[in-house]
Design a protein around this motif. Structure first.
Motif, PDB file in Angstrom:
ATOM      1  N   SER A  53      18.211   9.809  -7.623  1.00 60.63           N
ATOM      2  CA  SER A  53      18.166   9.922  -6.099  1.00 60.63           C
ATOM      3  C   SER A  53      17.430  10.954  -5.371  1.00 60.63           C
ATOM      4  CB  SER A  53      19.328   9.517  -5.571  1.00 60.63           C
ATOM      5  OG  SER A  53      19.394   9.700  -4.046  1.00 60.63           O
ATOM      6  N   ALA A  54      17.866  12.230  -5.994  1.00 62.92           N
ATOM      7  CA  ALA A  54      17.104  13.724  -5.534  1.00 62.92           C
ATOM      8  C   ALA A  54      15.906  13.624  -6.099  1.00 62.92           C
ATOM      9  CB  ALA A  54      17.951  14.648  -6.174  1.00 62.92           C
ATOM     10  N   ALA A  55      15.432  12.999  -7.190  1.00 69.38           N
ATOM     11  CA  ALA A  55      14.343  13.138  -7.652  1.00 69.38           C
ATOM     12  C   ALA A  55      13.228  11.989  -6.947  1.00 69.38           C
ATOM     13  CB  ALA A  55      13.992  12.616  -9.071  1.00 69.38           C
ATOM     14  N   VAL A  56      13.819  10.899  -6.497  1.00 68.15           N
ATOM     15  CA  VAL A  56      13.210  10.142  -5.558  1.00 68.15           C
ATOM     16  C   VAL A  56      12.941  10.608  -4.495  1.00 68.15           C
ATOM     17  CG1 VAL A  56      13.260   7.797  -4.523  1.00 68.15           C
ATOM     18  CG2 VAL A  56      13.873   8.017  -6.924  1.00 68.15           C
ATOM     19  N   GLN A  57      13.820  11.220  -3.650  1.00 69.41           N
ATOM     20  CA  GLN A  57      13.810  11.839  -2.480  1.00 69.41           C
ATOM     21  C   GLN A  57      12.680  12.721  -2.153  1.00 69.41           C
ATOM     22  OE1 GLN A  57      14.846  10.404   0.309  1.00 69.41           O
ATOM     23  NE2 GLN A  57      15.951   9.039  -0.642  1.00 69.41           N
ATOM     24  N   ALA A  58      12.637  13.551  -3.284  1.00 69.98           N
ATOM     25  CA  ALA A  58      11.661  14.445  -3.415  1.00 69.98           C
ATOM     26  C   ALA A  58      10.062  14.200  -3.632  1.00 69.98           C
ATOM     27  CB  ALA A  58      12.021  15.461  -4.728  1.00 69.98           C
ATOM     28  N   VAL A  59       9.936  13.034  -4.148  1.00 70.10           N
ATOM     29  CA  VAL A  59       8.304  12.569  -4.380  1.00 70.10           C
ATOM     30  C   VAL A  59       8.254  11.565  -3.168  1.00 70.10           C
ATOM     31  CG1 VAL A  59       8.280  13.087  -6.727  1.00 70.10           C
ATOM     32  CG2 VAL A  59       9.151  10.692  -5.887  1.00 70.10           C
ATOM     33  N   ALA A  60       9.280  11.223  -2.411  1.00 66.75           N
ATOM     34  CA  ALA A  60       8.883  10.220  -1.442  1.00 66.75           C
ATOM     35  C   ALA A  60       8.555  10.951  -0.167  1.00 66.75           C
ATOM     36  CB  ALA A  60      10.372   9.506  -0.866  1.00 66.75           C
ATOM     37  N   ALA A  61       8.628  12.257  -0.073  1.00 66.18           N
ATOM     38  CA  ALA A  61       7.817  13.016   0.922  1.00 66.18           C
ATOM     39  C   ALA A  61       6.289  12.990   0.977  1.00 66.18           C
ATOM     40  CB  ALA A  61       8.248  14.588   0.847  1.00 66.18           C
ATOM     41  N   GLN A  62       5.863  12.526   2.041  1.00 66.23           N
ATOM     42  CA  GLN A  62       4.247  11.983   1.993  1.00 66.23           C
ATOM     43  C   GLN A  62       3.394  13.075   1.437  1.00 66.23           C
ATOM     44  OE1 GLN A  62       2.953  10.583   5.976  1.00 66.23           O
ATOM     45  NE2 GLN A  62       1.126   9.823   4.899  1.00 66.23           N
ATOM     46  N   ALA A 117       0.345  13.923  -5.502  1.00 66.21           N
ATOM     47  CA  ALA A 117       0.507  13.624  -6.834  1.00 66.21           C
ATOM     48  C   ALA A 117       0.976  12.393  -7.076  1.00 66.21           C
ATOM     49  CB  ALA A 117       1.722  14.673  -7.311  1.00 66.21           C
ATOM     50  N   PRO A 118       0.385  11.469  -6.743  1.00 60.33           N
ATOM     51  CA  PRO A 118       0.649   9.786  -6.790  1.00 60.33           C
ATOM     52  C   PRO A 118       0.957   9.433  -8.277  1.00 60.33           C
ATOM     53  CG  PRO A 118      -1.929   9.964  -6.356  1.00 60.33           C
ATOM     54  CD  PRO A 118      -1.231  11.379  -6.170  1.00 60.33           C
ATOM     55  N   GLN A 119       0.328   9.841  -9.297  1.00 60.47           N
ATOM     56  CA  GLN A 119       0.650   9.476 -10.511  1.00 60.47           C
ATOM     57  C   GLN A 119       2.089  10.041 -11.053  1.00 60.47           C
ATOM     58  OE1 GLN A 119      -1.106   7.312 -12.637  1.00 60.47           O
ATOM     59  NE2 GLN A 119       0.622   7.548 -13.627  1.00 60.47           N
ATOM     60  N   GLN A 120       2.469  11.106 -10.765  1.00 55.60           N
ATOM     61  CA  GLN A 120       3.698  11.767 -11.004  1.00 55.60           C
ATOM     62  C   GLN A 120       4.987  11.031 -10.192  1.00 55.60           C
ATOM     63  OE1 GLN A 120       2.467  16.019 -10.697  1.00 55.60           O
ATOM     64  NE2 GLN A 120       3.502  16.311 -12.455  1.00 55.60           N
ATOM     65  N   THR A 121       4.344  10.554  -8.762  1.00 54.36           N
ATOM     66  CA  THR A 121       5.303   9.778  -8.196  1.00 54.36           C
ATOM     67  C   THR A 121       5.618   8.694  -8.708  1.00 54.36           C
ATOM     68  OG1 THR A 121       4.500  11.086  -5.979  1.00 54.36           O
ATOM     69  CG2 THR A 121       5.582   8.951  -5.879  1.00 54.36           C
TER      70      THR A 121
END
Length: 354
Positions: A185-194, A200-204
């Motif tokens: 969840s923490a990782a997802v929230q981190a990359v959810a920031a626009q 970094a779309p590929q890493q997202t």
């Protein structure tokens, strides 16, 4: 004849001694990184007691944030050198270094050292050796490191650390599904920031794909159903972003499928009944999104198939989980492999940190 025998003997001797030479080099590197530490700090690192390491850094720095950052940088370098021989001491020392740079004054006063600590700590906590000896601490360090990366605001660093964090979570799900879900969840929230997903779309995509593989597992749903519901809604929204979707349309469809499967499971529905409606609405919007259909001309059909519950769970049918975890971990290690250049604000403590 004699010359040929001599040459053959030399080749054989070289082949036999090469492994020992490499081992000696590795040992020398380890000794050098550890020996550059001040004596009290060296003893603390070798002891494998993270709290002691933190206390010694605080004592030696005497409130000087630049010195604290430099010491933390030295400690995390020593920790990485211990990975192969003492992963327990490595993760304890890394935890101490991250604790030091969690302090806002250190981040502000020693930004380059903070970035180096973040980058190196990610390589340590994602290591299978560390996750084998102390998975709980590895997850804790991953969470702390991700928080520091977010505070620093470097989008590339945030994406790389999030990738390492979710790889750690995926390895943890079999033994501690609740902790795995929280870290995912923490990782997802981190990359959810626009700002992160756009840059970094590929890493997202890699982060949300791994998270979706976690939440589709019954153990994860049973351990933390409300968090699984939250992840489900977020990952669908993330991959519905055209920039993210276009980087890997089929991975995005896989995320949508696993998220829908998770959010409609009995455990998750009971804990968060509104989540199903949210995900369904997001999928309906994705099925009619022109930008997504331009990137994938079967987008509408694939998303509608998910809503009709005819798309099977990719975590079960496409990639064996053990292989996928190994690939995710390797990707994470590669992405945090090269630390940024280090600028030391003051002369190094005792010796140069790196």
């Amino acid at each position: 004849m004699v010359k040929r025998l001599l040459r053959s003997g030399l080749v054989i001797a070289t082949a036999l001694t090469a492994p020992f030479t490499l081992a000696a080099v590795a040992q020398a590197q380890q000794s050098n990184a550890v020996n550059t530490l001040p004596p009290a700090l060296r003893a603390a690192v070798i002891s494998g007691n993270g709290q002691t390491v933190t206390n010694v850094i605080n004592t030696l720095s005497g409130g000087n944030v630049q010195r604290a950052g430099a010491l933390a940088q030295q400690v995390v370098a020593a920790a990485e050198s211990l990975l192969a021989t003492n992963p327990q001491a490595a993760i304890q020392a890394a935890a101490a270094a991250v604790t030091i740079v969690q302090n806002t004054p250190v981040q502000t006063g020693a930004p380059q050292q903070t970035q180096t600590v973040v980058t190196t700590a990610a390589r340590i906590f994602v290591s299978p050796l560390v996750q084998q000896v102390n998975p709980t601490l590895a997850a804790s360090v991953a969470t702390q490191t991700l928080a520091v990366a977010q505070a620093a605001g470097n989008n590339a660093s945030i994406a790389a650390v999030a990738t390492a964090a979710v790889a750690t979570a995926e390895r943890l799900v079999a033994t501690n599904p609740a902790a795995a879900v929280q870290l995912a969840s923490a990782a997802v929230q981190a990359v959810a920031a626009q700002t992160v997903s756009q840059s970094a779309p590929q890493q997202t995509v890699e982060v949300v794909t791994a998270a979706a593989r976690i939440i589709v597992q019954p153990a994860a749903q049973a351990a933390a159903p409300a968090t699984v519901a939250s992840i489900s809604t977020t990952v669908v929204q993330v991959v519905s972003n055209p920039v993210v979707y276009q980087s890997s349309p089929q991975a995005a469809i896989s995320v949508m499928s696993n998220a829908y499967t998770a959010v409609t499971s009995q455990a998750v529905t009971a804990a968060a009944p509104e989540a199903t409606q949210t995900v369904t609405q997001s999928l309906n919007q994705a099925s009619t999104n022109t930008a997504l259909s331009q990137a994938n001309n079967t987008n509408a059909a694939q998303v509608n198939a998910i809503l009709a519950r005819t798309t099977t769970t990719t975590q079960q049918t496409e990639t064996p989980q053990a292989t996928t975890q190994q690939q995710t971990t390797q990707t994470a290690q590669n992405q945090v492999n090269t630390p940024p250049p280090v600028v030391t604000e003051e002369p190094p403590v005792n010796t140069s940190p790196r």
